[in-house]
Structures are given as structure tokens and as C-alpha cells.
Enzyme design. Structure first.
Site, PDB file in Angstrom:
ATOM      1  N   PRO A  29      40.462  42.482  46.125  1.00 32.41           N
ATOM      2  CA  PRO A  29      41.547  42.299  47.087  1.00 32.41           C
ATOM      3  C   PRO A  29      42.874  41.912  46.443  1.00 32.41           C
ATOM      4  O   PRO A  29      42.918  41.123  45.499  1.00 32.41           O
ATOM      5  CB  PRO A  29      41.048  41.173  47.989  1.00 32.41           C
ATOM      6  CG  PRO A  29      39.989  40.488  47.215  1.00 32.41           C
ATOM      7  CD  PRO A  29      39.357  41.542  46.357  1.00 32.41           C
ATOM      8  N   ASN A  30      43.913  42.494  46.995  1.00 31.22           N
ATOM      9  CA  ASN A  30      45.320  42.215  46.651  1.00 31.22           C
ATOM     10  C   ASN A  30      45.766  42.815  45.318  1.00 31.22           C
ATOM     11  O   ASN A  30      46.950  42.789  44.995  1.00 31.22           O
ATOM     12  CB  ASN A  30      45.618  40.697  46.670  1.00 31.22           C
ATOM     13  CG  ASN A  30      45.328  40.087  48.027  1.00 31.22           C
ATOM     14  OD1 ASN A  30      45.847  40.569  49.027  1.00 31.22           O
ATOM     15  ND2 ASN A  30      44.483  39.075  48.073  1.00 31.22           N
ATOM     16  N   ARG A  87      53.377  41.677  43.445  1.00 36.86           N
ATOM     17  CA  ARG A  87      52.724  40.454  43.893  1.00 36.86           C
ATOM     18  C   ARG A  87      52.883  39.368  42.830  1.00 36.86           C
ATOM     19  O   ARG A  87      52.407  39.524  41.706  1.00 36.86           O
ATOM     20  CB  ARG A  87      51.239  40.747  44.085  1.00 36.86           C
ATOM     21  CG  ARG A  87      50.389  39.526  44.301  1.00 36.86           C
ATOM     22  CD  ARG A  87      48.918  39.840  44.059  1.00 36.86           C
ATOM     23  NE  ARG A  87      48.117  38.696  44.378  1.00 36.86           N
ATOM     24  CZ  ARG A  87      46.870  38.524  43.969  1.00 36.86           C
ATOM     25  NH1 ARG A  87      46.282  39.437  43.231  1.00 36.86           N
ATOM     26  NH2 ARG A  87      46.213  37.438  44.299  1.00 36.86           N
ATOM     27  N   TYR A 116      51.332  37.519  37.645  1.00 38.01           N
ATOM     28  CA  TYR A 116      50.579  38.737  37.316  1.00 38.01           C
ATOM     29  C   TYR A 116      51.404  39.806  36.592  1.00 38.01           C
ATOM     30  O   TYR A 116      50.861  40.836  36.207  1.00 38.01           O
ATOM     31  CB  TYR A 116      49.981  39.329  38.596  1.00 38.01           C
ATOM     32  CG  TYR A 116      48.994  38.395  39.270  1.00 38.01           C
ATOM     33  CD1 TYR A 116      47.786  38.074  38.647  1.00 38.01           C
ATOM     34  CD2 TYR A 116      49.265  37.807  40.507  1.00 38.01           C
ATOM     35  CE1 TYR A 116      46.887  37.194  39.238  1.00 38.01           C
ATOM     36  CE2 TYR A 116      48.372  36.941  41.107  1.00 38.01           C
ATOM     37  CZ  TYR A 116      47.189  36.636  40.468  1.00 38.01           C
ATOM     38  OH  TYR A 116      46.288  35.774  41.058  1.00 38.01           O
ATOM     39  N   ASN A 157      37.206  43.196  38.269  1.00 39.32           N
ATOM     40  CA  ASN A 157      38.168  42.163  38.646  1.00 39.32           C
ATOM     41  C   ASN A 157      38.001  41.979  40.145  1.00 39.32           C
ATOM     42  O   ASN A 157      38.550  42.734  40.947  1.00 39.32           O
ATOM     43  CB  ASN A 157      39.601  42.564  38.299  1.00 39.32           C
ATOM     44  CG  ASN A 157      40.576  41.426  38.595  1.00 39.32           C
ATOM     45  OD1 ASN A 157      40.208  40.446  39.254  1.00 39.32           O
ATOM     46  ND2 ASN A 157      41.806  41.547  38.129  1.00 39.32           N
ATOM     47  N   ALA A 170      40.057  37.273  44.390  1.00 38.03           N
ATOM     48  CA  ALA A 170      39.638  35.985  44.952  1.00 38.03           C
ATOM     49  C   ALA A 170      38.164  35.961  45.353  1.00 38.03           C
ATOM     50  O   ALA A 170      37.565  34.883  45.459  1.00 38.03           O
ATOM     51  CB  ALA A 170      40.510  35.635  46.146  1.00 38.03           C
ATOM     52  N   GLU A 198      33.293  40.616  33.463  1.00 36.24           N
ATOM     53  CA  GLU A 198      34.216  39.994  34.422  1.00 36.24           C
ATOM     54  C   GLU A 198      35.618  39.962  33.823  1.00 36.24           C
ATOM     55  O   GLU A 198      35.799  39.580  32.670  1.00 36.24           O
ATOM     56  CB  GLU A 198      33.756  38.565  34.719  1.00 36.24           C
ATOM     57  CG  GLU A 198      34.712  37.834  35.647  1.00 36.24           C
ATOM     58  CD  GLU A 198      34.278  36.400  35.949  1.00 36.24           C
ATOM     59  OE1 GLU A 198      33.205  35.968  35.472  1.00 36.24           O
ATOM     60  OE2 GLU A 198      35.032  35.720  36.667  1.00 36.24           O
ATOM     61  N   HIS A 220      39.902  39.102  34.515  1.00 35.73           N
ATOM     62  CA  HIS A 220      41.045  38.605  35.282  1.00 35.73           C
ATOM     63  C   HIS A 220      42.297  38.746  34.448  1.00 35.73           C
ATOM     64  O   HIS A 220      42.267  38.504  33.231  1.00 35.73           O
ATOM     65  CB  HIS A 220      40.856  37.123  35.661  1.00 35.73           C
ATOM     66  CG  HIS A 220      39.599  36.893  36.425  1.00 35.73           C
ATOM     67  ND1 HIS A 220      39.475  37.186  37.757  1.00 35.73           N
ATOM     68  CD2 HIS A 220      38.382  36.463  36.012  1.00 35.73           C
ATOM     69  CE1 HIS A 220      38.242  36.934  38.144  1.00 35.73           C
ATOM     70  NE2 HIS A 220      37.550  36.488  37.104  1.00 35.73           N
ATOM     71  N   ARG A 237      44.408  27.550  35.975  1.00 31.04           N
ATOM     72  CA  ARG A 237      45.074  27.571  37.283  1.00 31.04           C
ATOM     73  C   ARG A 237      44.410  26.553  38.224  1.00 31.04           C
ATOM     74  O   ARG A 237      43.782  25.613  37.769  1.00 31.04           O
ATOM     75  CB  ARG A 237      45.043  29.007  37.837  1.00 31.04           C
ATOM     76  CG  ARG A 237      45.804  29.982  36.916  1.00 31.04           C
ATOM     77  CD  ARG A 237      45.834  31.387  37.493  1.00 31.04           C
ATOM     78  NE  ARG A 237      46.551  31.429  38.756  1.00 31.04           N
ATOM     79  CZ  ARG A 237      46.515  32.455  39.602  1.00 31.04           C
ATOM     80  NH1 ARG A 237      45.783  33.535  39.307  1.00 31.04           N
ATOM     81  NH2 ARG A 237      47.194  32.428  40.731  1.00 31.04           N
TER      82      ARG A 237
HETATM   83  C1  DQA Z   1      42.670  37.389  39.529  1.00 35.01           C
HETATM   84  C2  DQA Z   1      42.515  35.860  39.613  1.00 35.01           C
HETATM   85  C3  DQA Z   1      42.011  35.453  40.974  1.00 35.01           C
HETATM   86  O1  DQA Z   1      41.897  34.032  41.030  1.00 35.01           O
HETATM   87  C4  DQA Z   1      42.980  35.893  42.048  1.00 35.01           C
HETATM   88  O2  DQA Z   1      42.466  35.560  43.328  1.00 35.01           O
HETATM   89  C5  DQA Z   1      43.299  37.340  41.971  1.00 35.01           C
HETATM   90  C6  DQA Z   1      43.543  37.918  40.649  1.00 35.01           C
HETATM   91  C7  DQA Z   1      43.313  37.836  38.203  1.00 35.01           C
HETATM   92  O3  DQA Z   1      43.196  39.019  37.867  1.00 35.01           O
HETATM   93  O4  DQA Z   1      43.944  37.027  37.512  1.00 35.01           O
HETATM   94  O5  DQA Z   1      43.447  38.021  42.976  1.00 35.01           O
HETATM   95  O6  DQA Z   1      41.383  37.974  39.611  1.00 35.01           O
END
Ligand code: DQA
Length: 147
Positions: free
Chosen positions: A10-11, A18, A23, A74, A77, A98, A100, A107
Site C-alpha cells: 500500500p501507498n 509521497r 522516500y 515491500n 505498512a 523483505e 524497505h 523510525r
Molecule cells: C516502507 C516502510 C513502511 O513502514 C511504510 O509503511 C511504507 C514504506 C518502506 O519502503 O520504507 O509504506 O515499507
């Protein structure tokens, strides 16, 4: 040829606009281009996907079972909340890296918990978009090591 699924949660479709202070300015389309050209260099094929929906992500993971050699995930959240995605990873019997963009451990404390980590081969975080390329190398290296 080995086949990877790169799945974004998501997102992440909003990358580039964003919270650029967290990011960066690279878009998900830029990252896909980067992954596809790195795939050519290391000789793997990639499927690149994104969904804002937990169930769609789970369906995509299920579809990878028996069809892909490994997954770069990835989960956004959902990383910090989704036992369902953790169970899906366990079910598909594929190595998962995994990933990110940000260093989740530096964070907010609610980002320090990962439901993906216990079922992943390993975790790459904090290297921005380059992390995807690092994850591809890590996954290929893992597959070569286990035969
Ligand atoms: C994320 C880190 C997550 O905590 C966050 O909710 C994201 C992006 C990252 O790529 O740094 O949406 O996965």
C-alpha cells in the site's frame, strides 16, 4: 532462467510524490525500470506488481507458489500489521526477501515490528530504491547457495 516476483504494498504507487523527505523522488515506475534492467544484467526474469489491498497481495503471493523462484516483498505498512501476509509467505514455500526503502528500525517504534521478518530469508532496508537491486542480488545469491 530464474523468475522473481517483486511485490509492493500500500501507498507505494505514490512514490516520488509521497513524503519525498522520507522516500525520495524516485517513482515506482522508475524502480520497475531499474529492476528490469538489473534483471537483464543478472539473467533473471521479473514480474513487478503493486497493490493497496492486503487480499490482492495475498492472492499475488499464492499465484507465485510453484510459478516463481522467489519473492522480493515491500509490504509497506502491512509489514507491521499483517499476520495474514506472514501466513501467506509461510504457505507458498518460496524464499522471500523483505525490503524497505527507509530504515524502519530508525523510525517510529511501531515500524520496528515486522511480521514479514520471521518468515523471510533476510531484510534489506534503508538504502532507498537501490535496495531493490540489492534484494535481487541477495535473492539470486540465496537461490544459488541452496542449489
Ligand atoms: C516502507 C516502510 C513502511 O513502514 C511504510 O509503511 C511504507 C514504506 C518502506 O519502503 O520504507 O509504506 O515499507
Amino acid at each position: 532462467m530464474r523468475s522473481f516476483l517483486i511485490l509492493n504494498g500500500p501507498n507505494l504507487n505514490l512514490l516520488g510524490t509521497r513524503q519525498p523527505e522520507v522516500y525520495g523522488h524516485t517513482t515506482l515506475a522508475d524502480i520497475e525500470t531499474m529492476c528490469r534492467s538489473h534483471a537483464d544484467v543478472i539473467g533473471v526474469s521479473v514480474d513487478f506488481a503493486q497493490s493497496n489491498h492486503e487480499g490482492v497481495m495475498i492472492d499475488t503471493l499464492h499465484a507465485a507458489r510453484g510459478a516463481k523462484d522467489g519473492v522480493i516483498l515491500n509490504a509497506g505498512a502491512y509489514t507491521h500489521t499483517s499476520i495474514a501476509i506472514m501466513d501467506a509467505i509461510r504457505s507458498i514455500e518460496l524464499p522471500v526477501v523483505e525490503l524497505h526503502l527507509s530504515n524502519i528500525h530508525a523510525r517510529e517504534s511501531y515500524r520496528h515490528t515486522s511480521y514479514v521478518a520471521p518468515v523471510a530469508v533476510g531484510q534489506i532496508c534503508g538504502f532507498g530504491p537501490r535496495g531493490y537491486v540489492l534484494a535481487m542480488d541477495a535473492l539470486l545469491g540465496h537461490l544459488e547457495a541452496v542449489g
